[in-house]
Design an enzyme around this catalytic site. Structure first.
Site: not given
Ligand code: NAP
Ligand code: MG
Length: 317
Positions: A35, A116, A205
């Site tokens: 994301s 984060h 709703e």
């Molecule tokens: P996410 O979408 O769940 O991340 C997925 C990515 O991480 C994929 O590229 C996946 O690769 C890789 N991944 C997953 N597990 C892994 C591992 N063990 N080792 C290496 N790569 C791995 O994450 P996200 O929600 O963007 O969050 C990322 C950061 O942004 C966090 O710190 C979160 O708190 C922060 N954040 C997120 C949001 C949001 O909108 N989501 C908002 C604000 C802040 P594969 O495809 O190879 O599995």
């Protein structure tokens, strides 16, 4: 533009305060292409920066990032030699990633960036003494970080601390934005369907119309939303709303905040990570089976204009 009469106690930076040239000379690595990862990688790339995406070769992201035309490398290789390494994989896996891969591969004096504060604030990652640590935490989902860059205006950058960002972010998502909201929607939907109303009516709703209401609040606050809805709706809201969210709810909110501040939630969530996301997996599969999600899927397929503007495309981002 900030209103000149408004007394803002926090520091906010705007475009005029930023200097892209400082990043232009640097090698940037974005770890993760989910994301946030896809959004940061593309936004930086489109801004003319030298960006490499670091992901596992056997994961789903490798192909997506390649197909999108970005430079892609294995995480260790992408970290080596990079000046700025942004860690954008799920919070519960970042500690292991730092210990197993990054600690040994980050170059001396590199900057480690987070979206984060969780892992730094709760000491899941304790970076080497020579590493700089920064945070750029978007106040919105990753897919909007990208769509806003592509099509919208730019907002300001608020100066904060790891502690303030982490604690307010967790509180917001648990109590209001995600946890509270989803329960409210589901409880409303189930109350109506249990009473014999059509699930399609209940969906409109309790879920579909939420966006219309939130758009009004986003644009003009609660007052504009009340201005736009009928007096009947406004009266119903002020007369009944406080019966749903009452003093007891507020007390439970304080308890949840305390559990964030004293680290209890962090401990619980780190344990969830050690259990391979068991709770998350169970809850996702339970959710798929709910009537709300099933009827929602059907109804959305009859509103093709929604899909046309979809922010989430699981095959791509
Ligand atoms: P996410 O979408 O769940 O991340 C997925 C990515 O991480 C994929 O590229 C996946 O690769 C890789 N991944 C997953 N597990 C892994 C591992 N063990 N080792 C290496 N790569 C791995 O994450 P996200 O929600 O963007 O969050 C990322 C950061 O942004 C966090 O710190 C979160 O708190 C922060 N954040 C997120 C949001 C949001 O909108 N989501 C908002 C604000 C802040 P594969 O495809 O190879 O599995
Ligand atoms: Mg947030």
């Amino acid at each position: 533009m900030p209103c000149p009469n408004l007394k803002v106690t926090m520091k906010i930076y705007y475009d005029k305060d930023a200097n892209l040239k400082l990043l232009k000379k640097r090698k940037i690595t974005v770890i993760g292409y989910g994301s946030q990862g896809h959004a940061h990688a593309h936004n930086l790339h489109d801004s003319g920066m030298d960006v490499t995406v670091g992901v596992n070769k056997n994961g789903a992201s490798w192909k997506k990032a390649k197909k999108a035309g970005l430079k892609v490398a294995d995480i260790a290789a992408a970290a080596q030699g990079a000046d700025l390494v942004m860690v954008l994989i799920p919070d519960e896996h970042q500690g292991d990633l730092y210990r197993d891969v990054l600690a040994a591969n980050l170059k001396k004096g590199a900057t480690l960036a987070f979206a984060h504060g969780f892992n730094i604030h709760f000491h899941q990652i304790e970076p080497r003494a020579d590493i700089d640590v920064v945070m750029i935490a978007p106040k919105g989902p990753g897919h909007l970080v990208r769509s806003t860059y592509v099509g919208g205006g730019r907002a300001g950058v608020i100066a904060t601390t790891f502690r303030e960002e982490t604690e307010t972010d967790l509180f917001g998502e648990q109590v209001v934005l995600c946890g509270g909201l989803v329960e409210l929607v589901q409880a409303g939907f189930e109350t109506l369907t249990e009473a014999g109303y059509a699930p399609e009516m209940a969906y409109f709703e309790c879920l579909h119309e939420l966006k219309l209401i939130v758009d009004l609040m986003y644009e003009g606050g609660i007052a504009d939303m009340y201005y736009s809805i009928s007096n009947t709706a406004e009266y119903g809201a002020i007369a009944r709303g406080p019966q749903i969210i009452d003093a007891k709810t507020r007390q439970r909110m304080r308890v949840i905040l305390e559990k964030i501040r004293n680290g209890e939630f962090a401990k619980e969530f780190v344990f969830e990570g050690k259990c391979n996301g068991a709770m998350l997996k169970r809850s996702r599969s339970r959710l798929r089976d709910t009537e709300l999600e099933k009827v929602g899927g059907k109804l959305r397929s009859m509103m093709p204009w929604i899909a046309k503007q979809k922010l989430v495309d699981r095959g791509k981002n």
